[in-house]
Design a protein around this motif. Structure first.
Motif, PDB file in Angstrom:
ATOM      1  N   THR A  89     -35.116  49.904  -7.256  1.00 52.65           N
ATOM      2  CA  THR A  89     -34.419  49.983  -6.117  1.00 52.65           C
ATOM      3  C   THR A  89     -33.294  50.888  -6.164  1.00 52.65           C
ATOM      4  O   THR A  89     -32.702  51.361  -7.341  1.00 52.65           O
ATOM      5  N   ILE A  90     -32.722  51.387  -5.184  1.00 55.72           N
ATOM      6  CA  ILE A  90     -31.248  52.057  -4.934  1.00 55.72           C
ATOM      7  C   ILE A  90     -30.524  51.666  -3.872  1.00 55.72           C
ATOM      8  O   ILE A  90     -31.170  51.469  -2.741  1.00 55.72           O
ATOM      9  N   ASN A  91     -29.356  51.148  -3.978  1.00 51.54           N
ATOM     10  CA  ASN A  91     -28.534  50.799  -2.923  1.00 51.54           C
ATOM     11  C   ASN A  91     -27.384  51.792  -3.093  1.00 51.54           C
ATOM     12  O   ASN A  91     -26.522  51.828  -3.757  1.00 51.54           O
ATOM     13  N   TYR A  92     -27.138  52.103  -1.600  1.00 53.74           N
ATOM     14  CA  TYR A  92     -25.858  52.869  -1.469  1.00 53.74           C
ATOM     15  C   TYR A  92     -25.079  52.165  -0.519  1.00 53.74           C
ATOM     16  O   TYR A  92     -25.623  51.906   0.621  1.00 53.74           O
ATOM     17  N   THR A  93     -23.770  51.861  -0.735  1.00 53.93           N
ATOM     18  CA  THR A  93     -22.742  51.195   0.175  1.00 53.93           C
ATOM     19  C   THR A  93     -21.773  51.758   0.144  1.00 53.93           C
ATOM     20  O   THR A  93     -21.040  51.963  -0.844  1.00 53.93           O
ATOM     21  N   HIS A  94     -21.137  52.483   1.414  1.00 52.75           N
ATOM     22  CA  HIS A  94     -19.915  52.905   1.590  1.00 52.75           C
ATOM     23  C   HIS A  94     -19.073  51.876   2.261  1.00 52.75           C
ATOM     24  O   HIS A  94     -19.448  51.655   3.534  1.00 52.75           O
ATOM     25  N   ALA A  95     -17.937  51.506   1.740  1.00 49.21           N
ATOM     26  CA  ALA A  95     -17.002  50.404   2.521  1.00 49.21           C
ATOM     27  C   ALA A  95     -15.748  51.047   2.311  1.00 49.21           C
ATOM     28  O   ALA A  95     -15.194  51.397   1.350  1.00 49.21           O
ATOM     29  N   ALA A  96     -15.037  50.846   3.362  1.00 49.03           N
ATOM     30  CA  ALA A  96     -13.561  51.098   3.860  1.00 49.03           C
ATOM     31  C   ALA A  96     -12.857  50.582   5.181  1.00 49.03           C
ATOM     32  O   ALA A  96     -13.482  50.078   5.947  1.00 49.03           O
ATOM     33  N   PHE A  97     -11.566  50.467   4.686  1.00 55.20           N
ATOM     34  CA  PHE A  97     -10.692  50.152   5.707  1.00 55.20           C
ATOM     35  C   PHE A  97     -10.259  51.029   6.820  1.00 55.20           C
ATOM     36  O   PHE A  97     -10.208  52.090   6.331  1.00 55.20           O
ATOM     37  N   GLY A  98     -10.162  50.737   7.746  1.00 55.75           N
ATOM     38  CA  GLY A  98      -9.571  51.665   8.933  1.00 55.75           C
ATOM     39  C   GLY A  98      -8.382  51.403   9.107  1.00 55.75           C
ATOM     40  O   GLY A  98      -7.592  52.134   8.358  1.00 55.75           O
TER      41      GLY A  98
END
Length: 793
Positions: A653-662
């Motif tokens: 498996t490969i998981n990419y997650t980009h998380a950011a506050f605005g």
């Protein structure tokens, strides 16, 4: 935003995830899935994994047993994309999916809640017992329509093994390093054929800790747990009743969090206060800082008290800076902590599901749940031999105690209509939850013995909801649409108890602007709209948009000021998550080799994200929940399994997650704080694995398994300004397993090697540097070796 200068994309594996079929649930209402498919209940009905338009990871009963998945941290390795966060210690855990979690010491509900047999477990009951389970399903993305409140990141569904009509069971014994011992077993008993069936299961587990405490020269982190579970299933014509009662007891210790960094912009500069007496400059600095914290009339006593403190045994004269340097030199497995350390837990969980066959593929189901979760906990809140912050003090009487009582009931109607073109489920839900917290804490013992604070409060929640979701076939070729709605009203209350320090300070009479008993009601609509196309028997395409929310509420540890956290009050608003997900699933063969793949692309928009801010109220360090106006998370999840030979299975498996506050600047008690990092969310994570299964003789099979898990940098803090010791560097773990199965006698012997190369890594921490300079990290387990013998009969 998570930034990584350079990263190797490392694929790894969950111990055999989704390759081994989960046993079909008894008396399934839905048509049987395709041969070899895995049964899931992501849409509150039994259906094949490859035909379900939801991103789901499944770990089967067989994999749970063989891979020795005995904790939430083990489950994380088995389901990449799922993070399990430890806060002040390794017994206070919460799940994180797609950037949705729960900040340490926050009074918000988790963004990913566990379910046991379709009953939501909403309290803080410590760790879960992983034994005699039928499967674990991890649902990714907002699940607000079918799974209700707080399912903004997903849900983790535990299904216990059900009684069957066959007399039998199993018994196992496992031993390992750190004096590990685990005994487990289950007995299945058909009392009246398949009309009345019972199952009893139990376990006992103990293990020495892997840290040594220099303060008292003892091993810390010891674990001892036991539990018993009884299940009874009755079939009475068209009525089926499934009853389960589960008891868990733990008498353990916490892993001591280690001092990982000193933030220089702290509200209380403890590095100056605890400067030590190693040099004249340090002594003068510490004495001057202490004098600033005490009334002028005590100033003449400051030099004598300060010097006597550091002359006492166990108080390093080099001060806080030397303690950090020594801890970093020793590594996280040798600590120096003066705190009392224990964790006691008692859980009682009851589930009862009654299904009534109404004919014409229609079923009426009632799901009742009752939970009573009790924990008593003392732990070091600073990782030092000084009493800078002690969470729970002394003994079980003065420990931090959390008692949760919850009962729920759900009435559900499901079936098919319009010549089976519509597959629907609708229901009514009620829950009543009461959580009582009583916690004593001590701070800053250098300030003439320190300060003590008692937080004593009750948080209540009454939830009413109505929901309906249906999937309608638009044609005979496999095109269908899904529509779901759920309306929920939650009444949240807070009562400040007489033992609370603020209550006592004002003599039990709330001043203007404060209230010892308060409530707020939150009404919200969740929805699901999806389109799916079963292109052929092998390929599914789907698109879905969903909305879910977490209700607002009150911070129990904050004085009951009638305002939200921006003004130093105890209130916070609801959080809302809206997503779009595109996915595809394939289950078929390529070149004659069985192949299973899934790919999902997602984008989440978060409004009023509930986050913890550290500030000082009334001179005391306090965690308050504030609402960050906006945030977003997007990414991709891909997994694949292939069987190139009868004896060989490969996957990853490969998981990419980009998380950011605005919009990320928020007032916390009137002071601007900048939220610019989403914690508990590695940008990359994944696995690769290989399974080899081959016959040694006619009745003996051998199994070899290897997997590698890796994840990139993540954070424990949501503020980069407080980055001293709050980053968890990326790491790679390798695990191996070898076993023999003697089919004629039902015996299997399995050896497990976890963290084979003994990597040092961390699984969470407490980022309180912005208030009193220190940040902490919780180390993960070291290399473990175990051998288990399991007999099925």
């Amino acid at each position: 935003m998570i930034r990584i200068a350079a990263i190797r994309v490392r694929l790894l594996v969950s111990a055999g995830i989704t390759l081994i079929s989960v046993p079909a649930f008894a008396q399934s209402v839905a048509p049987a899935p395709a041969e070899g498919d895995i049964v899931v209940t992501a849409q509150r009905r039994d259906e094949g994994l490859s035909k379900t338009p939801v991103s789901v990871a499944v770990v089967s009963a067989d994999t749970l047993a063989k891979a020795q998945v005995v904790s939430e941290q083990d489950l994380r390795l088995a389901t990449p994309g799922l993070s399990v966060r430890a806060s002040i210690n390794d017994n206070q855990l919460n799940y994180s999916l797609r950037g949705q979690s729960q900040d340490a010491n926050s009074e918000t509900r988790p963004g990913v809640l566990p379910y046991i047999n379709d009953v939501q477990i909403g309290g803080s009951g410590g760790s879960t017992a992983f034994y005699d389970l039928q499967s674990v399903q991890v649902l990714k993305g907002p699940q607000g329509t079918l799974f209700g409140r707080s399912a903004t990141g997903g849900a983790v569904l535990f299904a216990t093994a059900k009684p069957t009509g066959t007399l039998g069971g199993y018994a196992s014994m496992a031993v390992g390093n750190y004096n590990a011992l685990k005994a487990e077993g289950a007995l299945n008993m058909p009392l009246i054929g398949d009309q009345l069936m019972a199952r009893v299961a139990g376990f006992y587990q103990e293990r020495d800790g892997f840290q040594r405490n220099l303060f008292n020269n003892q091993i810390v982190g010891n674990k001892k747990r036991d539990g018993v579970r009884g299940s009874l299933t009755a079939n009475l014509g068209g009525i089926r009743n499934e009853f389960m009662i589960d008891y868990l007891h733990s008498d353990s210790q916490n892993v001591v969090p280690v001092l990982s960094g000193l933030y220089q912009g702290a509200f209380i500069p403890l590095g100056y206060l605890y400067a030590g007496t190693a040099t004249p400059l340090a002594t003068a600095t510490g004495q001057a800082t202490l004098a600033a914290f005490v009334p002028p009339q005590f100033a003449p006593a400051v030099p004598g008290f300060y010097n006597a403190y550091f002359a006492a045994p166990g108080h390093p004269v080099g001060g806080l800076a030397s303690v950090l340097a020594a801890q970093q030199a020793r590594g996280p497995f040798v600590v120096n902590s003066d705190a009392t350390n224990f964790f006691k837990q008692k859980n009682l969980i009851v589930t009862n599901t009654t299904s009534v066959d109404l004919g014409a593929e229609t079923t009426l189901k009632n799901i009742f749940g009752y939970t009573l979760l009790k924990t008593a906990n003392t732990a070091d809140g600073d990782g030092t031999p000084y009493t800078i912050a002690a969470n729970g003090v002394g003994n079980s009487t003065n420990a931090k105690r959390i008692n949760v009582r919850q009962f729920s009931d759900e009435l559900q109607l499901s079936g098919k209509a319009f010549d089976a073109a519509l597959d629907y489920v609708a229901g009514l839900y009620f829950s009543d939850e009461r959580r009582t917290n009583i916690e004593q804490s001590q701070y800053f013992d250098l300030i003439f013995g320190g300060q003590s604070q008692t937080n004593a409060f009750v948080i209540t929640n009454k939830t009413y909801a109505a929901y309906a979701q249906g999937t309608y076939k638009l044609n005979d070729a496999g095109l269908a649409t899904t529509i779901g709605l759920r309306y929920t009203t939650e009444k949240v209350g807070k009562t400040t108890l007489a033992a609370d320090s603020f209550y006592q300070a004002v003599g039990g009479v709330a001043p203007a602007g404060y209230s010892f008993a308060k409530s707020a009601t939150f009404n919200r609509l969740s929805w699901t709209f999806g389109l799916q196309d079963q292109v052929n028997s092998d390929l599914l395409l789907y698109a879905v948009t969903r909305r879910a929310y977490k209700s607002g509420g009150f911070n129990g540890t904050v004085p009951p000021k009638n305002a939200d956290g921006t003004a130093g009050g105890d209130g916070f608003r609801a959080e809302r998550v809206t997503d779009v997900e595109l996915g595809t699933k394939f289950k078929g063969s390529i070149g004659g080799m069985p192949v299973r793949t899934s790919l999902s692309l997602f984008h989440n928009w978060i409004s009023d994200s509930q986050r913890a801010a550290i500030t000082a109220i009334g001179g005391n360090p306090t965690v308050i929940t504030v609402n960050v106006p906006s945030a977003k998370t997007y990414g991709a999840e891909f997994d694949a399994q292939i069987k190139p030979a009868k004896w060989l299975s490969l996957g990853g498996t490969i998981n990419y997650t980009h998380a950011a506050f605005g919009q990320n600047t928020v007032l916390a008690n009137g002071i601007p704080q900048n939220f610019d990092m989403v914690p508990d969310t590695p940008e990359f994570s994944g696995t690769i694995y290989a399974d080899i299964n081959f016959p040694v003789s006619k009745n003996v099979n051998a199994l070899l398994h290897g997997d590698v898990y890796a994840q990139s940098l993540t954070h424990t803090s949501s503020q980069s300004a407080n980055n001293a010791g709050t980053d968890i560097g990326g790491y790679t773990l390798a695990n191996f397993r070898a076993g023999l199965e003697f089919s004629e006698v039902g015996l299997s012997i399995t050896a497990n090697l976890k963290n084979a190369f003994n990597r040092t890594y961390y699984v969470g921490g407490l980022p309180v540097g912005s208030i009193y300079q220190i940040n902490l990290l919780v180390p993960a387990e070291r290399r473990t070796v175990s051998v288990e013998a399991r007999l099925k009969f």
